[in-house]
Design an enzyme around this catalytic site. Structure first.
Site, PDB file in Angstrom:
ATOM      1  CD  GLU A 199      15.378 -15.196   3.483  1.00 57.99           C
ATOM      2  OE1 GLU A 199      15.037 -16.054   4.315  1.00 57.99           O
ATOM      3  OE2 GLU A 199      15.753 -14.036   3.586  1.00 57.99           O
ATOM      4  CG  ASP A 229      -1.850   1.210   1.347  1.00 52.70           C
ATOM      5  OD1 ASP A 229      -2.886   1.502   0.438  1.00 52.70           O
ATOM      6  OD2 ASP A 229      -1.356   2.063   2.215  1.00 52.70           O
TER       7      ASP A 229
END
Length: 555
Positions: free
Chosen positions: A276, A218
Site C-alpha cells: 500500500e 527483529d
C-alpha cells in the site's frame, strides 16, 4: 559539500536513473544504533536529534537506506528491544516531533528510513501484558502465551530462552507460566490470536503514515509457536552460529518454539500492507536452517523483500565459508533476495572477529569491497566504515544482560555498541558532553570521523569511494553470481547480467601476497577506481595482502 559527497558526485555525475519498484535490490543499508550515535542533550545517550544532525554524514557515505534500531518507549532492560509502547518515542531518544523531523530531513537528502519492529514479544511493562496477566478471562488474556504447569509444578515443556535457562516464567497472578524466548521481562505474544496480528499491523501502519520507508523485522522467526507445546528434540549438531557455544540453547532443534509454518501467512498480510505504501521489509533470520528460511521468507514476491542471517556474523571467515553461504542460499531461493551483513549490534566488530588482534584498515577495505560484490543488498553497521575494533570492556562497565549472564566466557554485545567517535579533539570523541553510557576506547578516538576525513587513504574515504564506484556497475547490484575455485584465502567470483559484459572480482582475505591462476578470468581487463592494488595478466593474479582485483570482459 564534504570530501565524501564531492567524491560521490564526481563518480556519479551525469548519471541519472529512474528507480525501479524493486529499487532496494540496488541499495546499501546503514544501521544506526541510536544510543551510541550522537548525544545532543548531554545525558550520555544518543538520541533522534543526534541522528538528524548526522544525516549529512550518512548521505555523504553514499548509502541509500538508514536502518534505525529501536527508539520506542521501553524500560530498556534489553535496550529498546523490550517495547512498552509501539507508537511512541522513548523520552531518552526524544519525541514524535523529533522523529518527524528526522524523516523529513532524511527524505530531503534522498535517504530512505527503515525502523526496527520487535513483534514477537513486548516488554512486561506494556499495557497489553499488564492486562493479560491480571486474570485468565480478561479481554487480552490470550494475547500472550500462557500455560498451566505440569502436575509436579514444572514448566510445560523443555523450551529454552536464548538468554539462558527455561523459556517459561511462573506468574503468581494467573498461577500459570508465560513463555519468553528472550529475557523474562520480554513475554512472547500469541500470534495465533488474530487480534494480536492486527494490532501489530495497525502499529506498523502508524509509522508508515508518518513516512517510514520500511521495517527491519527483529527476531521474525519467533512470531508463532506450536500450540500443542511439544518438546523440542536434541539438535543433531549444536548450533553455534546464531548463539554462543556456551549457551545451551544451541543444543536443541528448535522445530516447535519458532519458525512455524503459520508465519508465512502473516508475512503475506504484512506484504499487503507494505505494498500500500511502497515500503520494504528485511527479516532477521537466526534459525537452525537460516539459509533455507531466508529463501522461504523472501520467495514468490509476496512476503518479505529481503532477509539476512547470522551466517556471516560468526567467527568463521574463510573464503570457502563465504562462498558456501551465498551458493547455498542461491540454490534454495526462488525469486527471493538476501542482505549480506558482516557486522551489527549483536556480534563482535568484524575487524576483530575476522581480522584478529592486529587487523589493519586494509583488512576493513577488502572486507567491505567483498561485501559489496556479493549478490544481495549490503548492510553496514555504524563504525565499520571507520574500521573500528571490538572494544574490550571490563565487567564493571557492562550493560548488556547477555554479557552479565554469560561472563566471562562471553562478554556480551557492549563491545560493538560503544559510542560513535566523531572528533578526537573533543571529550568522548565528540559523542557527548557528558560521560557516555559506555566508554569510548582510546583506539576509537584515533579512528574518529574528523581525523579520517582529512586522510585520503583512510577506511572512511575508501568506503565512500567504493560505495559510489559500485553504483556504476549494474552487474554488482543485479547480476547473477558464480564462484571460481581458488586457493584459500582467495574469494573469486563472476557477476553476470544480460546485455552487459561479465565482471570478475577477486579478493585476497589474507595477510600474505598471493600469486595464482584462474583460467576462466582470461579475456577480462582491469577496472580502475577502487584502489585495492591487485594485478592480473592473462589470468595470472598477483594480489597483495588484503588486495583485490575487478575486471570486465573484453568485447
Amino acid at each position: 559539500m564534504s570530501d565524501m559527497s564531492h567524491l560521490a558526485h564526481q563518480i556519479q555525475s551525469g548519471v541519472q536513473h529512474k528507480k525501479p519498484q524493486d529499487w532496494w535490490r540496488d541499495a546499501v543499508i546503514y544501521q544506526v544504533y541510536p544510543r551510541s550515535f550522537l548525544d545532543t542533550n548531554g545525558d550520555g545517550i544518543g538520541d533522534l536529534p543526534g541522528i538528524t544532525a548526522k544525516l549529512n554524514y550518512i548521505a555523504d557515505l553514499g548509502v541509500d537506506i538508514v536502518w534505525i534500531s529501536p527508539f520506542f518507549t521501553s524500560p530498556m532492560r534489553d535496550f529498546g528491544y523490550d517495547v512498552a509502547d509501539y507508537c511512541d518515542v522513548d523520552p531518552l531518544f526524544g519525541s514524535l516531533a523529533d522523529f518527524d523531523e528526522l524523516i523529513q530531513r532524511a527524505h530531503s537528502l534522498g535517504l530512505k528510513v527503515m525502523i526496527d519492529q520487535v513483534l514477537s514479544h513486548s516488554s512486561d511493562m506494556h499495557p497489553w501484558f499488564i492486562e493479560s496477566r491480571q486474570s485468565r478471562d480478561n479481554p487480552k488474556a490470550d494475547w500472550y502465551v500462557w500455560s498451566d504447569p505440569k502436575p509436579d509444578g514444572t514448566p510445560p515443556n523443555n523450551w529454552l530462552s536464548i538468554f539462558g535457562g527455561s523459556a517459561w516464567q511462573w506468574d503468581s497472578r494467573r498461577r500459570q507460566y508465560y513463555f519468553h524466548n528472550f529475557l523474562t521481562s520480554q513475554p512472547d505474544m500469541n500470534f495465533h490470536q488474530p487480534a494480536v496480528q492486527q494490532a501489530h499491523l495497525d502499529n506498523m501502519r502508524f509509522w508508515l503514515e508518518r513516512g517510514v520507508d520500511g521495517f527491519r523485522m527483529d527476531a521474525c522467526i519467533f512470531h508463532f509457536h506450536d500450540q500443542a507445546l511439544r518438546d523440542n528434540p536434541p539438535a543433531e549438531k549444536q548450533n553455534t552460529v546464531s548463539v554462543s557455544a556456551v549457551n545451551p540453547y544451541g543444543m536443541q532443534a528448535h522445530i516447535y518454539d519458532n519458525t512455524r509454518p503459520e508465519n508465512l501467512a502473516f508475512f503475506q498480510r504484512l506484504r499487503s500492507l507494505l505494498n500500500e505504501y511502497g515500503a520494504v521489509a528485511i527479516g532477521e533470520i537466526g534459525s537452525d536452517d537460516a539459509l533455507g528460511v531466508m529463501a522461504q521468507y523472501t520467495a514468490d514476491n509476496d512476503k518479505l523483500q529481503m532477509a539476512y542471517s547470522f551466517n556471516l556474523l560468526t567467527a568463521e571467515n574463510s573464503a570457502a565459508h563465504i562462498r558456501t553461504q551465498v551458493e547455498e542460499f542461491e540454490a534454495k531461493v526462488t525469486g527471493g533476495w538476501a542482505s549480506w551483513s558482516v557486522g551489527n549490534h549483536d556480534v563482535n566488530r568484524v575487524m576483530t572477529r575476522w581480522g584478529g588482534a592486529h587487523a589493519t584498515p586494509a583488512f576493513a577495505k577488502v572486507i567491505l569491497a567483498m561485501q559489496l560484490a556479493l549478490k544481495g543488498t549490503p548492510c553496514l553497521y555504524q563504525g565499520d566504515e571507520l574500521a573500528l575494533i571490538e572494544a574490550d570492556l571490563p565487567y564493571e562497565v557492562l550493560q548488556d544482560p547477555v554479557g552479565l549472564t554469560f561472563w566471562p566466557e562471553m562478554k556480551g554485545r557492549d563491545g560493538c555498541r560503544t559510542p560513535m567517535p566523531w572528533d578526537s579533539a573533543f571529550p568522548h570523541a565528540g559523542f557527548s558532553a557528558a560521560t557516555p553510557w559506555l566508554p569510548v576506547p582510546d583506539a576509537h578516538q584515533q579512528a574518529a570521523v574528523a581525523q579520517q576525513l582529512s586522510d585520503p587513504t583512510s577506511a572512511l574515504n575508501f568506503a565512500a569511494k567504493i560505495i559510489a564506484w559500485r553504483k556504476q556497475f549494474p552487474q554488482l547490484t543485479r547480476g547473477d553470481i558464480q564462484f571460481f575455485d581458488a586457493p584459500e584465502p582467495i574469494l573469486a567470483l563472476r557477476r553476470r547480467l544480460t546485455g552487459l559484459p561479465d565482471m570478475v572480482a577477486v579478493f585476497n582475505l589474507g595477510t600474505q601476497e598471493m600469486r595464482f591462476e584462474i583460467k576462466e578470468s582470461q579475456g577480462f581487463h582491469a577496472i580502475a577506481g577502487h584502489s585495492l592494488h591487485g594485478e592480473c595478466l592473462h589470468g595470472q593474479f598477483v594480489l597483495p595482502p588484503h588486495g583485490a582485483w575487478f575486471g570486465l570482459q573484453s568485447v
